[in-house]
Design a protein around this motif. Structure first.
Motif, PDB file in Angstrom:
ATOM      1  N   MET A 164       0.717  -1.180  -0.025  1.00 54.91           N
ATOM      2  CA  MET A 164       0.047   0.024  -0.044  1.00 54.91           C
ATOM      3  C   MET A 164       0.892   1.022  -0.025  1.00 54.91           C
ATOM      4  N   THR A 165       1.983   1.148   0.585  1.00 56.44           N
ATOM      5  CA  THR A 165       2.954   2.320   0.501  1.00 56.44           C
ATOM      6  C   THR A 165       3.119   2.726  -0.795  1.00 56.44           C
ATOM      7  N   GLN A 166       3.718   1.832  -1.382  1.00 55.21           N
ATOM      8  CA  GLN A 166       3.921   2.173  -3.138  1.00 55.21           C
ATOM      9  C   GLN A 166       2.796   2.858  -3.740  1.00 55.21           C
ATOM     10  N   LEU A 167       1.602   2.047  -3.430  1.00 57.53           N
ATOM     11  CA  LEU A 167       0.548   2.917  -4.123  1.00 57.53           C
ATOM     12  C   LEU A 167       0.540   4.376  -3.691  1.00 57.53           C
ATOM     13  N   ILE A 168       0.616   4.675  -2.399  1.00 57.34           N
ATOM     14  CA  ILE A 168       0.605   6.040  -2.044  1.00 57.34           C
ATOM     15  C   ILE A 168       1.484   6.927  -2.566  1.00 57.34           C
ATOM     16  N   GLU A 169       2.788   6.472  -2.668  1.00 58.74           N
ATOM     17  CA  GLU A 169       3.985   7.169  -3.392  1.00 58.74           C
ATOM     18  C   GLU A 169       3.657   7.543  -4.567  1.00 58.74           C
ATOM     19  N   ALA A 170       3.069   6.562  -5.242  1.00 56.74           N
ATOM     20  CA  ALA A 170       2.656   6.654  -6.804  1.00 56.74           C
ATOM     21  C   ALA A 170       1.596   7.617  -7.129  1.00 56.74           C
ATOM     22  N   GLY A 214       0.274  10.005  -4.924  1.00 57.91           N
ATOM     23  CA  GLY A 214       0.185  11.183  -4.205  1.00 57.91           C
ATOM     24  C   GLY A 214      -0.983  11.418  -3.649  1.00 57.91           C
ATOM     25  N   ALA A 215      -1.163  12.745  -3.207  1.00 63.93           N
ATOM     26  CA  ALA A 215      -2.452  13.087  -2.453  1.00 63.93           C
ATOM     27  C   ALA A 215      -3.330  14.044  -3.071  1.00 63.93           C
ATOM     28  N   ALA A 216      -3.359  14.446  -4.373  1.00 60.62           N
ATOM     29  CA  ALA A 216      -4.163  15.175  -5.017  1.00 60.62           C
ATOM     30  C   ALA A 216      -5.542  14.482  -5.246  1.00 60.62           C
ATOM     31  N   ALA A 217      -6.626  15.239  -5.158  1.00 59.57           N
ATOM     32  CA  ALA A 217      -7.976  14.765  -4.908  1.00 59.57           C
ATOM     33  C   ALA A 217      -8.483  14.816  -6.439  1.00 59.57           C
ATOM     34  N   PRO A 218      -8.963  13.448  -7.101  1.00 56.11           N
ATOM     35  CA  PRO A 218      -9.451  13.502  -8.351  1.00 56.11           C
ATOM     36  C   PRO A 218     -10.685  14.208  -8.382  1.00 56.11           C
ATOM     37  N   ALA A 219     -11.115  14.559  -9.810  1.00 53.61           N
ATOM     38  CA  ALA A 219     -12.221  15.325 -10.034  1.00 53.61           C
ATOM     39  C   ALA A 219     -13.418  14.424 -10.011  1.00 53.61           C
ATOM     40  N   SER A 220     -13.469  13.196  -9.765  1.00 53.55           N
ATOM     41  CA  SER A 220     -14.585  12.500  -9.546  1.00 53.55           C
ATOM     42  C   SER A 220     -14.356  10.868  -9.099  1.00 53.55           C
ATOM     43  N   ARG A 221     -15.295  10.161  -8.407  1.00 54.28           N
ATOM     44  CA  ARG A 221     -14.520   8.892  -7.807  1.00 54.28           C
ATOM     45  C   ARG A 221     -14.333   7.649  -8.819  1.00 54.28           C
ATOM     46  N   GLU A 222     -14.943   8.213 -10.267  1.00 54.08           N
ATOM     47  CA  GLU A 222     -14.497   7.432 -11.244  1.00 54.08           C
ATOM     48  C   GLU A 222     -13.177   7.576 -11.657  1.00 54.08           C
ATOM     49  N   THR A 223     -12.574   8.880 -11.867  1.00 57.99           N
ATOM     50  CA  THR A 223     -11.493   9.098 -12.026  1.00 57.99           C
ATOM     51  C   THR A 223     -10.540   8.440 -11.117  1.00 57.99           C
ATOM     52  N   ALA A 224     -10.914   8.747  -9.607  1.00 59.95           N
ATOM     53  CA  ALA A 224     -10.013   8.060  -8.529  1.00 59.95           C
ATOM     54  C   ALA A 224      -9.851   6.520  -8.796  1.00 59.95           C
ATOM     55  N   ALA A 225     -10.968   5.826  -9.198  1.00 57.01           N
ATOM     56  CA  ALA A 225     -10.956   4.214  -9.348  1.00 57.01           C
ATOM     57  C   ALA A 225     -10.063   4.164 -10.627  1.00 57.01           C
ATOM     58  N   GLU A 285      -8.520   1.500   8.354  1.00 54.47           N
ATOM     59  CA  GLU A 285      -7.200   1.517   7.496  1.00 54.47           C
ATOM     60  C   GLU A 285      -7.417   1.654   6.102  1.00 54.47           C
ATOM     61  N   VAL A 286      -8.213   1.086   5.726  1.00 53.06           N
ATOM     62  CA  VAL A 286      -8.662   1.156   3.964  1.00 53.06           C
ATOM     63  C   VAL A 286      -9.049   2.549   3.928  1.00 53.06           C
ATOM     64  N   VAL A 287      -9.892   3.350   4.809  1.00 47.90           N
ATOM     65  CA  VAL A 287     -10.192   4.703   4.546  1.00 47.90           C
ATOM     66  C   VAL A 287      -9.058   5.623   4.844  1.00 47.90           C
ATOM     67  N   ARG A 288      -8.160   5.276   5.490  1.00 41.71           N
ATOM     68  CA  ARG A 288      -6.918   6.230   5.679  1.00 41.71           C
ATOM     69  C   ARG A 288      -6.098   5.876   4.616  1.00 41.71           C
ATOM     70  N   ASP A 289      -5.969   4.916   3.758  1.00 39.26           N
ATOM     71  CA  ASP A 289      -5.044   4.642   2.690  1.00 39.26           C
ATOM     72  C   ASP A 289      -5.971   5.337   1.564  1.00 39.26           C
ATOM     73  N   TRP A 290      -7.042   5.277   1.552  1.00 35.92           N
ATOM     74  CA  TRP A 290      -7.904   5.874   0.265  1.00 35.92           C
ATOM     75  C   TRP A 290      -7.779   7.486   0.529  1.00 35.92           C
ATOM     76  N   TYR A 291      -7.626   7.918   1.871  1.00 40.50           N
ATOM     77  CA  TYR A 291      -7.335   9.347   1.857  1.00 40.50           C
ATOM     78  C   TYR A 291      -5.965   9.838   1.538  1.00 40.50           C
ATOM     79  N   ALA A 292      -5.043   8.817   1.896  1.00 33.11           N
ATOM     80  CA  ALA A 292      -3.634   9.223   1.265  1.00 33.11           C
ATOM     81  C   ALA A 292      -3.431   9.123  -0.337  1.00 33.11           C
TER      82      ALA A 292
END
Length: 341
Positions: A1-7, A9-20, A261-268
């Protein structure tokens, strides 16, 4: 999960679909969902339970307990979900929501009342100006999608949601298709949540908040809880919720910690905050405060607001009110630190 977070970043996407798409590395296809969900690190169950147990042994100051008791009330969803529910029963529930302790007008109100969809209009009418739609603070949540089993066609489930939203529901509590999830048909579960989210759209273009119930007691493993949590968020859930309250075990501290913990990682990953609702089996002030500590230590105190954390435990209120009355009477005045009883 750390690798995903590093890749990511913390920018909020325009939509949930974009985030997915960003998180999955492509469209939410069955192949991509399976690759992502089965590529998640396995849950160390022993370690998870040890962390939860450690968080549950904290002692807190008497002043902090008073705050925690009031905050617990303000985070509750008072619920009546029985086949014998009547308009009168819902009005009684609303009266309790409006004035949890009739002997003390300073007692905070609860966050929401939760009812079946056909009783949403009764709850809204009984709330009057206290309803969020009229400038108040109490929302109305409706269970939907053939709650609690979820065994119905998608057409029926969406009609169930649409009726509740049309009646004015502020929140929809849906159940995932556990059979499809446990059979590994992740795309089917994802598509259903997406469709339910769209059915939450109001005429004004806004959406009722969507809580996705995992029914963790039927998922059996922490790995499944983690996968179902990720799947629900990727598909558009605003909250992830442990249980219907109809299956045992319902909410447990380790399961809720895993979801946090999932919610924390999604926020990161995305900068977006997702809510968590443990429901069922939380009956005492002592237990509730364990959850508050776990939330604060895992995702931060900013999650301890109704928009991001709820208790689905109507039987909890009586014990919390009792503890509140004890604190008001000065029972703990001679002891700076207390064990939650």
């Amino acid at each position: 999960m750390t690798q995903l977070i590093e890749a990511a970043g913390a920018a909020a996407p325009a939509s949930r679909e974009t985030a997915a798409v960003d998180v999955l590395g492509g469209a939410a296809s069955e192949v991509n969902l399976r690759r992502f969900l089965h590529g998640l690190p396995g849950v160390d169950g022993v370690g998870l339970e040890a962390r939860a147990a450690g968080l549950g042994t904290r002692s807190i100051k008497t002043s902090s307990k008073a705050w925690a008791v009031d905050r617990t009330i303000g985070l509750m969803d008072l619920t009546t979900l029985e086949g014998a529910d009547t308009p009168g029963r819902v009005r009684s529930l609303v009266a309790k929501a409006l004035m949890p302790d009739p002997s003390d007008p300073t007692c905070p109100r609860v966050a929401a009342v939760c009812v079946y969809g056909d009783l949403v209009d009764v709850a809204i009418d009984a709330l009057g100006d206290a309803h969020v739609g009229r400038g108040g603070t109490i929302g109305v949540a409706a269970v939907a999608t053939a709650f609690p089993a979820g065994r119905a066609s998608l057409e029926v489930k969406l009609a169930d949601v649409g009726d509740a939203v049309a009646a004015g529901a502020d929140e929809i509590d849906m159940v995932i298709d556990r059979g499809a999830f446990l059979a590994g048909r992740y795309g089917e579960v994802y598509d259903e949540i997406v469709a339910v989210k769209e059915a939450c759209r109001r005429p004004d273009g806004g959406y009722a908040h969507l809580k996705v119930i995992l029914e963790t007691g039927e998922l059996k493993t922490y790995d499944n809880v983690r996968r179902a949590s990720w799947l629900s968020i990727l598909a558009g859930g605003d909250f992830i919720k442990t249980s219907t309250g109809k299956v045992s075990p319902a909410a447990t501290l380790p399961v809720t910690l895993s979801m946090l913990e999932v919610v924390r990682d999604w926020y990161a990953l995305t900068g977006e905050r997702i809510g968590v609702k443990p429901a069922g089996g939380i009956r005492s002030s002592k237990d509730a405060i364990k959850y508050l500590v776990t939330v604060a230590e895992t995702v931060g105190e900013e999650w301890l607001v109704p928009e991001l954390f709820r208790f689905g435990a109507s039987s909890l209120l009586n014990d919390v009110l009792l503890q509140r009355q004890k604190l008001a009477s000065g029972r703990y005045s001679g002891n700076d630190y207390v064990t939650i009883d």
